[in-house]
Design a protein around this motif. Structure first.
Motif, PDB file in Angstrom:
ATOM      1  N   GLY A  82       2.315   0.841 -13.881  1.00 57.93           N
ATOM      2  CA  GLY A  82       3.151   1.956 -13.461  1.00 57.93           C
ATOM      3  C   GLY A  82       2.878   2.259 -12.013  1.00 57.93           C
ATOM      4  O   GLY A  82       2.285   1.447 -11.293  1.00 57.93           O
ATOM      5  N   SER A  83       3.324   3.448 -11.593  1.00 60.38           N
ATOM      6  CA  SER A  83       3.090   3.821 -10.200  1.00 60.38           C
ATOM      7  C   SER A  83       2.673   5.269 -10.125  1.00 60.38           C
ATOM      8  O   SER A  83       2.921   6.051 -11.032  1.00 60.38           O
ATOM      9  CB  SER A  83       4.364   3.608  -9.382  1.00 60.38           C
ATOM     10  N   LEU A  84       1.998   5.584  -9.007  1.00 51.32           N
ATOM     11  CA  LEU A  84       1.508   6.945  -8.814  1.00 51.32           C
ATOM     12  C   LEU A  84       2.113   7.532  -7.540  1.00 51.32           C
ATOM     13  O   LEU A  84       2.057   6.928  -6.487  1.00 51.32           O
ATOM     14  CB  LEU A  84      -0.023   6.927  -8.698  1.00 51.32           C
ATOM     15  N   GLY A  85       2.682   8.722  -7.681  1.00 51.57           N
ATOM     16  CA  GLY A  85       3.085   9.509  -6.519  1.00 51.57           C
ATOM     17  C   GLY A  85       4.335   9.017  -5.808  1.00 51.57           C
ATOM     18  O   GLY A  85       4.957   8.040  -6.203  1.00 51.57           O
ATOM     19  N   GLU A  86       4.660   9.753  -4.755  1.00 55.81           N
ATOM     20  CA  GLU A  86       5.860   9.469  -3.983  1.00 55.81           C
ATOM     21  C   GLU A  86       5.776   8.079  -3.331  1.00 55.81           C
ATOM     22  O   GLU A  86       6.778   7.404  -3.142  1.00 55.81           O
ATOM     23  CB  GLU A  86       6.052  10.523  -2.888  1.00 55.81           C
ATOM     24  N   GLN A  87       4.544   7.678  -2.990  1.00 58.00           N
ATOM     25  CA  GLN A  87       4.375   6.387  -2.322  1.00 58.00           C
ATOM     26  C   GLN A  87       4.478   5.215  -3.300  1.00 58.00           C
ATOM     27  O   GLN A  87       4.412   4.068  -2.901  1.00 58.00           O
ATOM     28  CB  GLN A  87       3.017   6.318  -1.623  1.00 58.00           C
ATOM     29  N   CYS A  88       4.591   5.552  -4.596  1.00 54.73           N
ATOM     30  CA  CYS A  88       4.674   4.517  -5.629  1.00 54.73           C
ATOM     31  C   CYS A  88       3.510   3.539  -5.568  1.00 54.73           C
ATOM     32  O   CYS A  88       3.689   2.322  -5.539  1.00 54.73           O
ATOM     33  CB  CYS A  88       5.995   3.760  -5.540  1.00 54.73           C
ATOM     34  N   GLU A  89       2.304   4.075  -5.516  1.00 48.52           N
ATOM     35  CA  GLU A  89       1.112   3.243  -5.561  1.00 48.52           C
ATOM     36  C   GLU A  89       1.081   2.507  -6.902  1.00 48.52           C
ATOM     37  O   GLU A  89       1.043   3.133  -7.939  1.00 48.52           O
ATOM     38  CB  GLU A  89      -0.119   4.150  -5.438  1.00 48.52           C
TER      39      GLU A  89
ATOM     40  N   GLU B 487       5.099  12.639 -14.126  1.00 44.99           N
ATOM     41  CA  GLU B 487       5.707  12.719 -12.792  1.00 44.99           C
ATOM     42  C   GLU B 487       6.980  11.881 -12.678  1.00 44.99           C
ATOM     43  O   GLU B 487       7.757  12.073 -11.750  1.00 44.99           O
ATOM     44  CB  GLU B 487       4.703  12.267 -11.718  1.00 44.99           C
ATOM     45  N   HIS B 488       7.198  10.960 -13.607  1.00 45.92           N
ATOM     46  CA  HIS B 488       8.348  10.069 -13.462  1.00 45.92           C
ATOM     47  C   HIS B 488       9.608  10.576 -14.139  1.00 45.92           C
ATOM     48  O   HIS B 488      10.703  10.093 -13.865  1.00 45.92           O
ATOM     49  CB  HIS B 488       8.004   8.677 -14.001  1.00 45.92           C
TER      50      HIS B 488
END
Lengths: 132, 833
Positions: A82-89, B487-488
């Motif tokens: 998956g990804s984390l945060g606005e930066q899509c880590e 968050e998604h």
């Protein structure tokens, strides 16, 4: 992508895997279709277990060690990505206790002092190579 | 100012209050040098939760400061070195080890010792006090050889000590109280009666009205003799009959003390020597000794304020308390004992459940004065606030103890409290401070609030109130507090489920594309997977990467990275032939076997690559997946029922099999367990399940929303004396309602606890069909039932799916070399991690 060569050199990963700063040695891992879309799988390379992740929605590839440093379990490749945060880590969650790790820096994203090793990935002619 | 010429504050005593004083003074200013002398061999620890020492907590866990705190803060700490003399003229203290230290200000925080009554023989071996970690170590050691042990004292501390005896595994623990009731300072006789009943159930024997005359025996205690000519044979006695202020040092120094002990202080916590303060349980303030930690902290604050030129003073403290004694809620607030003609009393007593509630209101019925809660103290915080802030009572004040019987909640809401209402009394945090933190600092969680204001970091009792205030403030500011998945996705599970159904969305990718952002995560992926399964019942193997690892591999991941396999054994009924197959398969694949709590057999230690082969052999013998890995129906446990049992009313096994086969494989927000008992003896423990069916003379009683686990909760009665077809209909509706509205990973019990209107609302929806959804839900359930397929079988029969069950994709036959096992009792066991 099938015929071109594309490298996914995660920042920091090369230096991490080749301490002398020399270019990584690319090792053939498996075919592109061996790794599920938006998921991961494990390969055995050089007696090491490497988890490879295919972020097909974004056309990105990542590779890390398969071991979760929390309880030393060979499980990260079976974790959900998956990804984390606005930066899509980009990240993976270990299936055992849901510790999550950045696939770029290898750092634990759930606030603990763990770090996993990451490796650069190269795709050429439908084949996956890992820089070690 | 360099360290050498800072004024010196010497603190005598490193208990909870003394430590809090150091913390607060360091936080307020750095212009003092602090030197602490403590008698105990370790730095301050949490004495309030002392009994947890027997419950697995270590001295380290109980410690109040991180290692290195004193060094970091530059606070000089001398432990195991009590001060033995104060020289007020020269302003010096002399420690036992010979340190002579000058002071500018002296703070006495010497605390209290156990009060030991003057009884003959009290010095015998086997008699202990309950006060320090060292006392507890002695008790633990001695308890190994003790069977009959008693606590002298049925007050708050005595009952804590009794819990310790229970935790130590004493077979015959007693509580002996001089007064005619337990906790005489906090609760009344009727409340004590309910508390006694509950404690007796836990194995404690309670002796009231017992005045002890003598401890008899040889060198060690053997018998306790009472004034009423009775006696009690004992191996061990723990005295917890009250506290005695440690004022001996102050007496020696010529400070004024009270006639019944305690160092006399004024409202600034100053003793008769203005350079010496006393705080905590050694201080006699406002004519009394305050034996709780919160007023002690308040006193520490007062002294800090005095030293930093503030003007805070101590003018008494609210002694309202709420605690969990041996698992039973006990609360006492405001004026708990006031009675007619000064007030009117409303009492609710439920001897069946062991609940007692008493509130005292003014004669004109407008204000709450105080009260007592036993067995259920959920309303404590708001009732205490109602007293302290003189909030108006609802027109029917009995709603405060009974709960409102229609529509809105009874009494004042948290948002009606005045700004100055003290929410966290341990840390002195007001409602205004909490609301300000929400509005101006953007705090939106209890954790954030703890960091920002320290509210809720003390005893933790105010946390529910803090939570409500955060939500209330957000709401009052037009911030809709949404229960979004992660968050998604900006939707709650229920909203997303409605959208997915409405738009006929079949994949996670499509849902993420339409309503989400980013790449998803380990929270929303399985949540959406569960929704898709609940809506369409497609094989979850079509989207393996959005499943939790267990669902992805249709087995439960265990220590070491191998999996366990649980075939379905409906109702726990199994033929000898099938048992033999399980044994053969386990032997062939070297699996550890264990009977589960749900009447099935679990096979542990399977390599991921062996899973399809194992399943294939099980399927050939007539087994199917048991969904032990899924948030789905697990088992429907049954007793043997009327086919064999001489008490059985109906055939519980057949009905359990019917129900289990109906709902097998249906995915839900969390796992679901059921039970069917053939009579009221309830051998299937159905009332601890998400749904429980119990035979009656006339049919079945249906219970719902129970669970075991860390917070066990009994299922509640939904319908009585209904026939089998009606049970199924109600279950269809109940399960669909749950599946469609619960948050992710919420069991039915928690779902019900959060439901507005609770059980009566649920009954209306399921039994009376108040939402008009019954027909639709029954039809939707039937669709799910009809589309059931065994997931294992689908993998076994599909070479492409089967191929996915490997550890190394580049070496499919190679097993994970890191897997290894130990041996235990003739079987394998996972290596310790």
């Amino acid at each position: 992508m099938e015929t071109n060569t594309t490298s996914y050199n995660n920042p920091g990963a090369i230096a991490g895997s080749t301490p002398n700063g020399s270019a990584p040695k690319w090792r053939f891992a498996c075919q592109v279709e061996d790794i599920p879309s938006d998921g991961g799988a494990c390969v055995s390379l050089n007696e090491e277990q490497i988890a490879i992740f295919n972020f097909s929605r974004r056309g990105q590839w990542y590779a890390t060690e398969n071991r979760c440093p929390h309880k030393q379990q060979m499980a990260l490749s079976r974790g959900m990505t998956g990804s984390l945060g606005e930066q899509c880590e980009p990240k993976v969650a270990c299936p055992f206790h849901k510790k999550t790790f950045s696939l770029v820096t290898g750092e634990c994203l759930t606030g603990e002092d763990y770090k996993i090793r990451t490796y650069p990935v190269k795709i050429k002619d439908g084949k996956i190579y890992i820089g070690m | 100012m360099s360290a050498s010429n800072k004024p010196i504050v010497v603190v005598i005593g490193n208990g909870m209050v003394g430590h809090k004083f150091c913390e607060r003074l360091m936080a307020a200013t750095s212009s003092f040098r602090i030197i602490v002398f403590g008698e105990e061999p370790r730095p301050a620890y949490d004495r309030v939760h002392l009994s947890e020492y027997f419950n697995g907590k270590s001295a380290h866990d109980l410690s109040l400061s991180m290692a290195g705190w004193f060094d970091e803060q530059d606070v000089e700490l001398h432990i195991g070195d009590p001060v033995r003399e104060i020289d007020r003229t020269a302003k010096l203290v002399h420690s036992r080890k010979g340190i002579v230290q000058s002071y500018d200000m002296l703070v006495l925080a010497t605390g209290s010792g156990a009060f030991v009554p003057d009884i003959s023989g009290i010095e015998k071996k086997g008699v202990f006090v309950y006060r320090t970690i060292e006392d507890l170590d002695l008790i633990r050691e001695y308890a190994k050889g003790a069977h009959n042990a008693a606590v002298m004292g049925g007050g708050l501390l005595g009952l804590e000590a009794a819990k310790a005896l229970l935790d130590l595994g004493i077979s015959n623990p007693y509580v002996i109280e001089f007064a005619s009731r337990l906790m005489p300072r906090q609760i009344d006789s009727a409340g004590s009666h309910i508390l006694e009943t509950r404690l007796k159930k836990l194995g404690l024997q309670i002796l009231l009205n017992k005045s002890t005359l003598a401890v008899e025996g040889g060198e060690s205690i053997r018998t306790l003799r009472f004034a009423d000519d009775t006696s009690l044979d004992l191996d061990m006695l723990v005295i917890s009959a009250g506290i005695r202020p440690r004022d001996e040092l102050a007496r020696l120094a010529g400070l004024q003390v009270g006639t019944r002990g305690g160092i006399l202080v004024n409202e600034k916590m100053q003793t008769s020597d203005p350079h010496i303060y006393a705080i905590g349980e050694c201080a006699l303030a406002c004519g009394m000794i305050y034996g709780l930690v919160a007023p002690g902290y308040e006193m520490a604050d007062v002294v800090v304020s005095q030293l930093t030129e503030g003007n805070k003073s101590f003018t008494g403290f609210d002694m309202s308390t709420k605690l969990k004694l041996i698992g039973v809620d006990v609360a006492s607030f405001g004026d708990a004992f006031v009675s007619e003609p000064d007030s009117r009393t409303i009492v609710f007593e439920d001897r069946h459940k062991g609940i007692y509630k008493r509130i005292n209101i003014t004669s004109d019925g407008t204000r709450l004065l105080g009260g007592i809660l036993i067995g259920d103290a959920a309303a404590y915080n708001i009732l205490l606030q109602t007293v302290n802030n003189r909030l108006p009572l609802p027109p029917d004040p009995e709603d405060l103890v009974l709960g409102s019987r229609g529509g809105a909640a009874a009494g004042a809401g948290v948002m009606d409290l005045p700004d100055e209402a003290l929410i966290c009394s341990c840390e002195s945090v007001t409602k205004a401070a909490i609301c300000t933190a929400v509005m101006e600092k953007g705090v939106e969680s209890v954790e954030g609030m703890k960091k920002c204001t320290k509210a809720g970091t003390g005893c933790g009792g105010c946390v529910p109130l803090v939570k409500d205030l955060i939500a209330g403030t957000l709401k009052a500011n037009g911030r809709y507090v949404r229960n979004v998945i992660c968050e998604h996705f900006d939707q709650s599970r229920q909203e997303l489920l409605d959208l997915i159904k409405l738009h006929d969305v079949r994949t996670y990718d499509e849902a993420l594309g339409r309503w989400g952002k980013g790449d998803g995560c380990e929270v929303c992926k399985p949540a959406v997977a569960s929704i898709l399964a609940s809506c369409w019942n497609d094989n979850i193997q079509k989207q393996p990467v959005i499943q939790d690892s267990n669902d992805r591999f249709l087995a439960n991941i265990q220590k070491g990275g191998t999996y366990s396999v649980v075939p379905r054994i409906p109702g726990g009924e199994i033929t000898p032939e099938k048992l033999i197959v399980l044994g053969k398969v386990a032997k062939k694949y070297n699996l550890y076997t264990k009977i589960t709590g749900g009447q099935r057999i679990d096979l542990f230690g399977a390599h991921v690559g062996d899973l399809p082969d194992i399943w294939e052999e099980l399927i050939d013998a007539g087994f199917e997946s048991g969904h032990a890995y899924g948030k789905a129906l697990r088992t429907v446990k049954s007793c043997v029922g009327s086919t064999w049992c001489r008490f059985g009313l109906h055939d519980s096994v057949s009905f359990a099999i019917e129900v289990e086969e109906r709902y097998r494989g249906i995915r839900a927000p969390h796992k679901i367990k059921g039970g069917v008992s053939g009579c009221i003896r309830e051998c299937a423990e159905a009332q601890s399940k998400d749904f429980g069916i119990i035979a009656t003379e006339k049919g079945w009683n249906l219970y719902v929303c129970g669970n075991g686990g860390s917070k066990p909760q009994h299922a509640q009665l939904l319908a009585t004396d209904i026939d089998s077809a009606t049970v199924i209909r109600y279950l269809d509706r109940f399960l669909m309602f749950y599946i469609q509205t619960a948050d992710p990973l919420t069991r039915t019990a928690t779902w019900l606890n959060k439901m507005d209107g609770g059980m009566s609302y649920l009954k209306n929806v399921v039994v009376e069909d108040s939402l008009g959804m019954a027909t639709q839900w029954e039809a939707e359930m039937q669709t799910l039932v009809n589309s059931y397929k065994c997931e294992w079988k689908e993998v076994v029969e599909d070479p492409a799916l089967r191929q996915r069950f490997v550890h190394f994709v580049n070496a499919p036959r190679k097993k994970d070399p890191s897997v290894s096992f130990d041996n235990m009792r003739g079987q394998i066991k996972a290596k310790e991690w």
